[in-house]
Design an enzyme around this catalytic site. Structure first.
Site, PDB file in Angstrom:
ATOM      1  N   THR A   1      -6.352   7.266  -4.673  1.00 40.33           N
ATOM      2  CA  THR A   1      -6.312   7.396  -3.212  1.00 40.33           C
ATOM      3  C   THR A   1      -5.444   8.592  -2.828  1.00 40.33           C
ATOM      4  O   THR A   1      -5.773   9.354  -1.919  1.00 40.33           O
ATOM      5  CB  THR A   1      -5.761   6.094  -2.595  1.00 40.33           C
ATOM      6  OG1 THR A   1      -6.578   5.014  -3.053  1.00 40.33           O
ATOM      7  CG2 THR A   1      -5.780   6.126  -1.082  1.00 40.33           C
TER       8      THR A   1
ATOM      9  N   GLU B   1       0.827  -1.212   0.000  1.00 43.70           N
ATOM     10  CA  GLU B   1       0.000   0.000   0.000  1.00 43.70           C
ATOM     11  C   GLU B   1       0.861   1.260   0.000  1.00 43.70           C
ATOM     12  O   GLU B   1       0.492   2.276  -0.588  1.00 43.70           O
ATOM     13  CB  GLU B   1      -0.928  -0.001   1.220  1.00 43.70           C
ATOM     14  CG  GLU B   1      -1.969  -1.108   1.195  1.00 43.70           C
ATOM     15  CD  GLU B   1      -2.951  -0.934   0.048  1.00 43.70           C
ATOM     16  OE1 GLU B   1      -2.602  -1.379  -1.075  1.00 43.70           O
ATOM     17  OE2 GLU B   1      -4.018  -0.367   0.244  1.00 43.70           O
TER      18      GLU B   1
HETATM   19  N1  LIG Z   1      -1.433  -4.934  -8.270  1.00 44.45           N
HETATM   20  C1  LIG Z   1      -2.057  -3.762  -8.298  1.00 44.45           C
HETATM   21  N2  LIG Z   1      -3.404  -3.700  -8.308  1.00 44.45           N
HETATM   22  C2  LIG Z   1      -4.049  -2.519  -8.374  1.00 44.45           C
HETATM   23  N3  LIG Z   1      -3.446  -1.322  -8.448  1.00 44.45           N
HETATM   24  C3  LIG Z   1      -2.084  -1.318  -8.429  1.00 44.45           C
HETATM   25  C4  LIG Z   1      -1.342  -2.526  -8.345  1.00 44.45           C
HETATM   26  N4  LIG Z   1      -0.029  -2.203  -8.322  1.00 44.45           N
HETATM   27  C5  LIG Z   1       0.041  -0.854  -8.411  1.00 44.45           C
HETATM   28  N5  LIG Z   1      -1.190  -0.309  -8.486  1.00 44.45           N
HETATM   29  C6  LIG Z   1      -1.493   1.129  -8.606  1.00 44.45           C
HETATM   30  O1  LIG Z   1      -2.276   1.511  -7.466  1.00 44.45           O
HETATM   31  C7  LIG Z   1      -3.206   2.500  -7.826  1.00 44.45           C
HETATM   32  C8  LIG Z   1      -4.583   2.033  -7.390  1.00 44.45           C
HETATM   33  O2  LIG Z   1      -4.569   1.912  -6.018  1.00 44.45           O
HETATM   34  P1  LIG Z   1      -5.693   2.582  -5.171  1.00 44.45           P
HETATM   35  O3  LIG Z   1      -5.931   4.003  -5.578  1.00 44.45           O
HETATM   36  O4  LIG Z   1      -5.319   2.370  -3.765  1.00 44.45           O
HETATM   37  O5  LIG Z   1      -6.953   1.721  -5.643  1.00 44.45           O
HETATM   38  P2  LIG Z   1      -8.203   1.426  -4.810  1.00 44.45           P
HETATM   39  O6  LIG Z   1      -8.882   2.742  -4.536  1.00 44.45           O
HETATM   40  O7  LIG Z   1      -9.073   0.542  -5.621  1.00 44.45           O
HETATM   41  O8  LIG Z   1      -7.695   0.765  -3.562  1.00 44.45           O
HETATM   42  C9  LIG Z   1      -3.135   2.687  -9.314  1.00 44.45           C
HETATM   43  O9  LIG Z   1      -2.344   3.822  -9.559  1.00 44.45           O
HETATM   44  C10 LIG Z   1      -2.412   1.430  -9.789  1.00 44.45           C
HETATM   45  O10 LIG Z   1      -1.630   1.662 -10.954  1.00 44.45           O
HETATM   46  N1  LIG Z   2      -8.193   4.926   4.557  1.00 39.48           N
HETATM   47  C1  LIG Z   2      -7.838   5.052   3.167  1.00 39.48           C
HETATM   48  C2  LIG Z   2      -8.519   3.961   2.391  1.00 39.48           C
HETATM   49  C3  LIG Z   2      -8.310   4.015   0.900  1.00 39.48           C
HETATM   50  O1  LIG Z   2      -9.053   2.952   0.320  1.00 39.48           O
HETATM   51  P1  LIG Z   2      -9.031   2.697  -1.258  1.00 39.48           P
HETATM   52  O2  LIG Z   2      -9.873   1.487  -1.467  1.00 39.48           O
HETATM   53  O3  LIG Z   2      -9.603   3.899  -1.900  1.00 39.48           O
HETATM   54  O4  LIG Z   2      -7.595   2.490  -1.628  1.00 39.48           O
HETATM   55  C4  LIG Z   2      -8.333   6.429   2.706  1.00 39.48           C
HETATM   56  O5  LIG Z   2      -9.476   6.745   2.982  1.00 39.48           O
HETATM   57  O6  LIG Z   2      -7.548   7.180   2.113  1.00 39.48           O
END
Ligand SMILES: Nc1ncnc2c1ncn2[C@@H]1O[C@H](COP(=O)(O)OP(=O)(O)O)[C@@H](O)[C@H]1O
Ligand SMILES: N[C@@H](CCOP(=O)(O)O)C(=O)O
Length: 291
Positions: free
Chosen positions: A168, A120
């Protein structure tokens, strides 16, 4: 070879910013790992064209490094990236479980939470556990100060994902730096109500406890149609509605009997502002499964 399915997750649930999370029974990522001299990554599935395969930039690269477990890692994405449904956490959690088994590292699921959180940090700059904890442990999770508490809840939910991308990182930039004492008191009350609701499998208490006035309004502004979607879901019987994670997905708690209506109302409301969306009729469920 080892294969693991890890589910989407919804973090925050309104009142539990950076602390609460739930595992959803769908969608999910499937990760396969084979031993190799160095880590290589191959991506398929939803939105995989937007995710780097470079181990320095993909979350699973950091997980392989943390476990000292080089591998060829195939990721079949079911959870769209930048969805607010823990897309990166699903991959991190699945890779942590798969590589732990592949190299016989003997780490417990709880020990893998901090390993998966390293993934993360690659995307959000901080090693948050609020998505990886439920993705690994399942249920409703409370992640704070390095410790995780879990409840095996089973609450019906609708996660509605619009065709909008919110990263995020961007959504963290709009979080206010301070809150009034009145808002802090309100949030504590809501978080406590939600937690009791999870312990009792009570959708009414869980929905009521999603209410939050500091972070959610700032993030809702990044989601076209949020107010209309929230109103439509509540009208269709949802017990509470909030931004899922950092958005753009919107999550509603409801009773089983209202789930279809809530899902249809949310999709229709997004369509009303010219945004395509997909509703997952889901529930609080299990964490990562090793096949
Ligand atoms: N294995 C992976 N799966 C998904 N996203 C990834 C991965 N590796 C890197 N990323 C990067 O992470 C970002 C997405 O993460 P995030 O914003 O936290 O998504 P979510 O909101 O669905 O959690 C994108 O920029 C993506 O390119
Ligand atoms: N606590 C984080 C959770 C982000 O979750 P995601 O599914 O959008 O990666 C935040 O609120 O920033």
């Amino acid at each position: 070879m080892q294969t693991v399915r890890a589910p989407a997750t919804s973090a925050n649930l309104g009142s539990g910013f950076d602390v609460f999370g739930v595992a959803l029974d769908r969608p999910a990522d499937v990760v396969r790992v084979e031993k190799a001299d160095r880590t290589t990554i191959e991506m398929t599935g939803v939105g995989s064209q937007y995710i780097p395969e470079d181990p320095e930039k993909n979350v699973v690269g950091a997980v392989a490094e943390a476990l000292d477990a080089p591998a060829h890692i195939q990721i079949d994405k079911g959870v769209r990236p930048s969805s607010g449904l823990g897309s990166s956490a699903a991959s991190s959690a699945a890779a942590a479980v798969a590589l732990n088994a592949l190299y016989d590292r003997g780490r417990s699921r709880r020990e893998l939470v901090s390993v998966a959180a390293e993934g993360e940090a690659v995307v959000s700059g901080e090693a948050h556990a609020d998505n990886v904890a439920p993705a690994l442990l399942g249920g409703f999770t409370v992640a704070r100060d390095g410790a995780v508490t879990t409840v095996d809840a089973s609450i019906p939910l609708v996660a509605c994902l619009p065709e909008i991308a919110v990263s995020t990182r961007d959504a963290r930039a709009v979080v206010p730096e301070s809150a009034s004492m009145a808002d802090v008191v309100h949030t504590v009350g809501a978080a406590a109500t939600l937690s009791v609701g999870m312990c009792r499998d009570d959708p009414e208490l869980v929905g009521t406890g999603m209410d939050e006035r500091v972070v959610t309004p700032a993030r809702a502004d990044l989601i076209t149609g949020y107010d209309a979607v929230r109103a439509a879901a509540l009208d269709a019987g949802a017990t509470g509605v909030t931004v899922s994670g950092a958005g753009p997905a919107v999550i509603a708690a409801c009773r089983e009997a209202d789930q279809r209506h809530v899902a249809a109302a949310m999709v229709d409301a997004f369509a009303g502002v010219d945004v395509d969306s997909r509703a997952y009729q889901t529930r609080v469920s299990e964490g990562a499964t090793l096949y």
